[in-house]
Motif scaffolding. Sequence first.
Motif, short mmCIF file in Angstrom:
data_model
loop_
_atom_site.label_atom_id
_atom_site.label_comp_id
_atom_site.label_asym_id
_atom_site.label_seq_id
_atom_site.Cartn_x
_atom_site.Cartn_y
_atom_site.Cartn_z
N PRO A 117 -42.52 13.63 -1.54
CA PRO A 117 -42.94 12.68 -0.50
C PRO A 117 -41.74 11.92 0.04
N VAL A 118 -41.85 11.51 1.28
CA VAL A 118 -40.80 10.71 1.92
C VAL A 118 -41.32 9.29 2.07
N THR A 119 -40.53 8.32 1.68
CA THR A 119 -40.88 6.92 1.86
C THR A 119 -40.04 6.38 3.00
N VAL A 120 -40.70 5.89 4.03
CA VAL A 120 -40.01 5.30 5.17
C VAL A 120 -40.16 3.79 5.04
N LEU A 121 -39.04 3.11 4.89
CA LEU A 121 -39.07 1.66 4.73
C LEU A 121 -39.27 1.00 6.10
N PRO A 122 -39.94 -0.13 6.13
CA PRO A 122 -40.30 -0.76 7.41
C PRO A 122 -39.16 -1.45 8.15
N VAL A 123 -37.95 -1.23 7.71
CA VAL A 123 -36.81 -1.80 8.41
C VAL A 123 -35.76 -0.72 8.63
N CYS A 124 -35.07 -0.79 9.70
CA CYS A 124 -33.88 0.03 9.96
C CYS A 124 -34.12 1.52 10.04
N GLY A 125 -35.34 2.01 9.92
CA GLY A 125 -35.56 3.44 9.93
C GLY A 125 -35.00 4.13 8.70
N LEU A 126 -34.82 3.39 7.64
CA LEU A 126 -34.28 3.93 6.39
C LEU A 126 -35.37 4.71 5.67
N TYR A 127 -35.01 5.88 5.17
CA TYR A 127 -35.99 6.62 4.38
C TYR A 127 -35.39 7.07 3.07
N LEU A 128 -36.28 7.36 2.15
CA LEU A 128 -35.92 7.75 0.79
C LEU A 128 -36.79 8.93 0.40
N ARG A 129 -36.16 9.96 -0.12
CA ARG A 129 -36.90 11.13 -0.59
C ARG A 129 -36.42 11.49 -1.98
N PRO A 130 -37.28 11.30 -2.99
CA PRO A 130 -36.87 11.65 -4.35
C PRO A 130 -36.83 13.16 -4.54
N SER A 136 -31.31 9.71 0.82
CA SER A 136 -31.61 8.58 1.68
C SER A 136 -30.82 8.75 2.96
N ALA A 137 -31.35 8.17 4.02
CA ALA A 137 -30.66 8.26 5.31
C ALA A 137 -31.07 7.09 6.18
N MET A 138 -30.20 6.77 7.11
CA MET A 138 -30.48 5.69 8.04
C MET A 138 -29.56 5.88 9.24
N SER A 139 -30.10 5.68 10.41
CA SER A 139 -29.30 5.76 11.62
C SER A 139 -28.43 4.52 11.71
N GLU A 140 -27.24 4.71 12.19
CA GLU A 140 -26.40 3.54 12.42
C GLU A 140 -26.55 3.02 13.83
N GLY A 167 -34.26 15.23 22.11
CA GLY A 167 -34.74 13.86 21.98
C GLY A 167 -35.81 13.69 20.93
N THR A 168 -35.72 14.46 19.85
CA THR A 168 -36.78 14.40 18.84
C THR A 168 -36.44 13.51 17.65
N SER A 169 -35.22 13.00 17.56
CA SER A 169 -34.89 12.13 16.43
C SER A 169 -35.74 10.87 16.46
N GLY A 170 -36.14 10.43 15.31
CA GLY A 170 -36.93 9.20 15.20
C GLY A 170 -38.41 9.45 15.09
N ASN A 171 -38.89 10.58 15.58
CA ASN A 171 -40.31 10.88 15.46
C ASN A 171 -40.61 12.37 15.50
N GLY A 172 -39.59 13.18 15.43
CA GLY A 172 -39.76 14.62 15.54
C GLY A 172 -40.72 15.23 14.53
N ILE A 173 -40.61 14.82 13.28
CA ILE A 173 -41.48 15.41 12.26
C ILE A 173 -42.93 14.99 12.47
N MET A 174 -43.13 13.80 13.02
CA MET A 174 -44.50 13.33 13.27
C MET A 174 -45.11 14.04 14.47
N LYS A 175 -44.28 14.54 15.36
CA LYS A 175 -44.77 15.18 16.56
C LYS A 175 -44.48 16.68 16.58
N ALA A 176 -44.05 17.24 15.46
CA ALA A 176 -43.63 18.64 15.42
C ALA A 176 -44.73 19.59 15.89
N ASP A 177 -45.96 19.38 15.44
CA ASP A 177 -47.05 20.26 15.83
C ASP A 177 -47.27 20.20 17.34
#
Length: 150
Positions: free
Chosen positions: A1-14, A23-27, A96-106
């Motif tokens: 599972p991917v955890t997306v933190l509610p700040v900075c677009g930071l995510y964590l995937r164990p 982990s990743a975050m856009s600068e 232009g898919t960064s930021g929501n591409g996986i949510m809109k992939a289908d």
Amino acid sequence: PVTVLPVCGLYLRPNPREGSFYSAMSEGLGRSFALTELQSAEESFYVYNISPVLSKYFPVLKGVRPSSMWTGRQDWSCTDKNPYIFDKGNAIIVLGTSGNGIMKADAIGRVVAALSLGEEVAELYGGRKFEVSKLGVTDRVIEHENFALE
């Protein structure tokens, strides 16, 4: 599972099999658009930007240092945070898919399929109809996306 933190677009995937996490975050904007042969990740970006946020949400990660790193460019749609999908010169362009591409992939796949078949309307999941040209350049008519990971 991917955890997306509610700040900075930071995510964590164990990754339990490796005993690690990703982990990743856009600068954000501000980096040069120059194309370089090899981009190098900067440990200071992790130390000063990612680690403090991770430590607040997951105290067990305090002091954890990266064992490997990579960097890349993000494919942003700065106009409305939605992807662009159009055909030009015998090619279908999707960007232009960064930021929501996986949510809109289908939906993106269905619009691309419709465009490649010469159809003006794509059928999205659940039967909803969507005009392909709305994500193009010339006849673009799309609301600004408010839920995008930055």
